[in-house]
Motif scaffolding. Structure first.
Motif, mmCIF file in Angstrom:
data_model
loop_
_atom_site.group_PDB
_atom_site.id
_atom_site.type_symbol
_atom_site.label_atom_id
_atom_site.label_comp_id
_atom_site.label_asym_id
_atom_site.label_seq_id
_atom_site.Cartn_x
_atom_site.Cartn_y
_atom_site.Cartn_z
ATOM 1 N N PHE A 117 10.542 -85.988 -15.438
ATOM 2 C CA PHE A 117 11.460 -86.148 -14.308
ATOM 3 C C PHE A 117 12.421 -87.246 -14.758
ATOM 4 O O PHE A 117 12.174 -88.435 -14.561
ATOM 5 C CB PHE A 117 10.669 -86.512 -13.060
ATOM 6 N N PRO A 174 6.890 -90.787 -15.399
ATOM 7 C CA PRO A 174 6.668 -89.366 -15.086
ATOM 8 C C PRO A 174 7.078 -88.420 -16.217
ATOM 9 O O PRO A 174 8.163 -87.849 -16.218
ATOM 10 C CB PRO A 174 7.477 -89.148 -13.813
ATOM 11 N N TRP A 232 5.039 -85.334 -18.623
ATOM 12 C CA TRP A 232 3.820 -84.504 -18.698
ATOM 13 C C TRP A 232 3.849 -83.687 -19.968
ATOM 14 O O TRP A 232 4.912 -83.257 -20.423
ATOM 15 C CB TRP A 232 3.735 -83.562 -17.500
ATOM 16 N N ARG A 246 1.588 -89.370 -6.802
ATOM 17 C CA ARG A 246 2.573 -90.243 -6.183
ATOM 18 C C ARG A 246 3.713 -89.362 -5.697
ATOM 19 O O ARG A 246 3.776 -88.184 -6.033
ATOM 20 C CB ARG A 246 3.091 -91.281 -7.185
ATOM 21 N N VAL A 255 10.094 -85.221 -5.039
ATOM 22 C CA VAL A 255 9.270 -84.786 -6.171
ATOM 23 C C VAL A 255 7.863 -85.338 -5.975
ATOM 24 O O VAL A 255 7.693 -86.554 -5.796
ATOM 25 C CB VAL A 255 9.833 -85.283 -7.521
ATOM 26 N N ILE A 311 4.497 -86.246 -7.767
ATOM 27 C CA ILE A 311 4.250 -86.629 -9.155
ATOM 28 C C ILE A 311 2.771 -86.437 -9.482
ATOM 29 O O ILE A 311 1.933 -87.249 -9.082
ATOM 30 C CB ILE A 311 4.623 -88.119 -9.379
ATOM 31 N N PRO A 312 2.426 -85.408 -10.242
ATOM 32 C CA PRO A 312 1.023 -85.276 -10.673
ATOM 33 C C PRO A 312 0.678 -86.405 -11.649
ATOM 34 O O PRO A 312 1.582 -87.090 -12.146
ATOM 35 C CB PRO A 312 0.994 -83.919 -11.400
#
Lengths: 141, 80
Positions: A52, A120, A122, B51, B72, B74-75
């Motif tokens: 993100f 953020p 992944w 989050r 968004v 947040i994983p």
């Protein structure tokens, strides 16, 4: 300029290092995270990184500012890649320049540890044989 | 009803079957929006492991939502 880059293509590492060359610094410490060929016993062909980007960049910048406040360092930069990276590619790069080595090492360690729990980004590991899956987080389990 | 801009990352994108969405909703908070999305898409992750970001800044789950907000969830992150 933001000192924490989210980059969707390879970055000139020499240029990142050059930005840290300061006359008041007596040394430079770097950490590079690379795509490894195995994870938990499975053969990995590459990793897809998704970020993100606006928040990854601002949270990364906050971490660098924390390092500047906590440790006796001169300057710091960092970069995290997005997109598909084959084994051996640089996924994350951190550089810290400081008057003395102890602060440089400790700040570098602080920054990578915080990136892994707060920024953020992944990763989806691609395995030899064709399947792929999102990797569980670093700080649980 | 307020329209919320949603962006999904990692496993949430897979479970929702999309990366972005504009959603009309009457829910008041980020927490309630996540509950609504769990019911819609079957998100596995509980909010305790996540989050939430509103307009690209981390916010508490109690954050109120306004028309046009970008949200968004947040994983757990796995960069580095």
């Amino acid at each position: 300029m933001n000192r924490f880059l989210i980059a969707d293509a390879p970055v000139d590492i020499a240029a990142l290092r050059e930005a840290l060359l300061k006359p008041e610094a007596g040394g430079f410490c770097t950490f590079e995270g690379w795509v490894r060929q195995t994870n938990e016993g499975r053969a990995v062909s590459g990793i897809q990184y998704q970020a993100f980007a606006p928040l990854a960049s601002s949270e990364g910048q906050t971490i660098l500012d924390e390092a500047l406040a906590r440790f006796e360092i001169t300057a710091t930069r960092a970069m995290h890649r997005t997109g598909y990276l084959p084994v051996g590619d640089i996924a994350v790069w951190i550089g810290v320049a400081a008057p003395h080595r102890d602060a440089a090492f400790r700040a570098c360690r602080y920054i990578i540890d915080e990136i892994k729990t707060r920024v953020p980004v992944w990763k989806r590991e691609h395995y030899v044989g064709g399947c792929a899956e999102w990797v569980a987080c670093h700080h649980v389990g | 009803m307020p329209r919320i801009e949603l962006e999904y990352f990692a496993q949430l994108g897979e479970q929702a079957g999309r990366r972005t969405e504009t959603r009309e909703t009457s829910v008041a908070t980020a927490a309630a929006l996540y509950d609504e999305l769990r019911a819609a898409y079957g998100f596995v992750l509980p909010p305790e492991q996540m989050r939430v970001a509103v307009n690209a800044a981390f916010r508490p789950w109690t954050q109120g939502l306004r028309d046009g907000d970008h949200v968004v969830f947040i994983p757990p992150v796995s960069g580095g």
